[in-house]
Design a protein around this motif. Sequence first.
Motif, PDB file in Angstrom:
ATOM      1  N   SER A 126      41.074 -13.960 -95.358  1.00 37.50           N
ATOM      2  CA  SER A 126      42.287 -14.744 -95.123  1.00 37.50           C
ATOM      3  C   SER A 126      43.414 -13.794 -94.739  1.00 37.50           C
ATOM      4  O   SER A 126      43.627 -12.776 -95.394  1.00 37.50           O
ATOM      5  CB  SER A 126      42.686 -15.519 -96.379  1.00 37.50           C
ATOM      6  N   LEU A 127      44.131 -14.141 -93.691  1.00 35.88           N
ATOM      7  CA  LEU A 127      45.215 -13.283 -93.216  1.00 35.88           C
ATOM      8  C   LEU A 127      46.559 -13.608 -93.855  1.00 35.88           C
ATOM      9  O   LEU A 127      47.505 -12.830 -93.724  1.00 35.88           O
ATOM     10  CB  LEU A 127      45.342 -13.404 -91.690  1.00 35.88           C
ATOM     11  N   ARG A 128      46.643 -14.735 -94.529  1.00 35.35           N
ATOM     12  CA  ARG A 128      47.904 -15.149 -95.132  1.00 35.35           C
ATOM     13  C   ARG A 128      48.354 -14.165 -96.202  1.00 35.35           C
ATOM     14  O   ARG A 128      47.563 -13.756 -97.050  1.00 35.35           O
ATOM     15  CB  ARG A 128      47.710 -16.536 -95.772  1.00 35.35           C
ATOM     16  N   LYS A 129      49.608 -13.754 -96.160  1.00 35.30           N
ATOM     17  CA  LYS A 129      50.135 -12.776 -97.124  1.00 35.30           C
ATOM     18  C   LYS A 129      50.031 -13.258 -98.564  1.00 35.30           C
ATOM     19  O   LYS A 129      49.824 -12.471 -99.472  1.00 35.30           O
ATOM     20  CB  LYS A 129      51.592 -12.439 -96.800  1.00 35.30           C
ATOM     21  N   ARG A 172      43.719 -12.920-101.303  1.00 34.38           N
ATOM     22  CA  ARG A 172      44.455 -11.654-101.441  1.00 34.38           C
ATOM     23  C   ARG A 172      44.838 -11.416-102.904  1.00 34.38           C
ATOM     24  O   ARG A 172      44.671 -10.318-103.425  1.00 34.38           O
ATOM     25  CB  ARG A 172      45.704 -11.644-100.563  1.00 34.38           C
ATOM     26  N   GLU A 212      42.239  -3.365 -92.914  1.00 34.16           N
ATOM     27  CA  GLU A 212      42.893  -4.335 -92.022  1.00 34.16           C
ATOM     28  C   GLU A 212      41.905  -4.837 -90.978  1.00 34.16           C
ATOM     29  O   GLU A 212      41.280  -4.047 -90.271  1.00 34.16           O
ATOM     30  CB  GLU A 212      44.091  -3.683 -91.329  1.00 34.16           C
ATOM     31  N   GLY A 257      42.835  -8.078 -89.305  1.00 34.04           N
ATOM     32  CA  GLY A 257      43.574  -9.112 -88.584  1.00 34.04           C
ATOM     33  C   GLY A 257      44.005  -8.729 -87.187  1.00 34.04           C
ATOM     34  O   GLY A 257      44.321  -9.605 -86.381  1.00 34.04           O
ATOM     35  N   LYS A 258      44.005  -7.453 -86.877  1.00 35.09           N
ATOM     36  CA  LYS A 258      44.464  -7.017 -85.558  1.00 35.09           C
ATOM     37  C   LYS A 258      43.316  -6.609 -84.636  1.00 35.09           C
ATOM     38  O   LYS A 258      43.542  -6.108 -83.540  1.00 35.09           O
ATOM     39  CB  LYS A 258      45.451  -5.870 -85.714  1.00 35.09           C
ATOM     40  N   VAL A 300      37.992 -14.481 -88.539  1.00 33.21           N
ATOM     41  CA  VAL A 300      38.484 -13.103 -88.596  1.00 33.21           C
ATOM     42  C   VAL A 300      37.472 -12.192 -89.291  1.00 33.21           C
ATOM     43  O   VAL A 300      37.276 -11.044 -88.886  1.00 33.21           O
ATOM     44  CB  VAL A 300      39.882 -13.030 -89.263  1.00 33.21           C
TER      45      VAL A 300
END
Length: 102
Positions: free
Chosen positions: A10-13, A18, A38, A40-41, A86
């Motif tokens: 999950s990319l959500r902060k 997380r 990382e 997400g990029k 992702v």
Amino acid sequence: MTKVGILLGSLRKASFSRKLAENVANLFPEGYETEFVEIGKLPLYNQDFDDHNQVPAEYTTFRDTVKGLDAVLFVTPEYNRSIPAVLKNAIDVGSRPYGQSV
């Protein structure tokens, strides 16, 4: 020192994944080092990048990071009865090119 990479699906902060991963990272015993990797990029995986020697810098950075790990911990939600795109993309990037998977 055993290095464990943590990949978040999950990319959500403020995602639950997380928060869970941050708590789990603190539970490893002495002698273990955790590192969030990382993903997400990462550009979407395209075999042409590898085939034509035009590998994005993000692929190289990710692959080099994973090569330096002793283990990987996936912490992820379920999306539509599957893993998040992702995370699947990160697995694709890390598993290629053929015969050189990290």
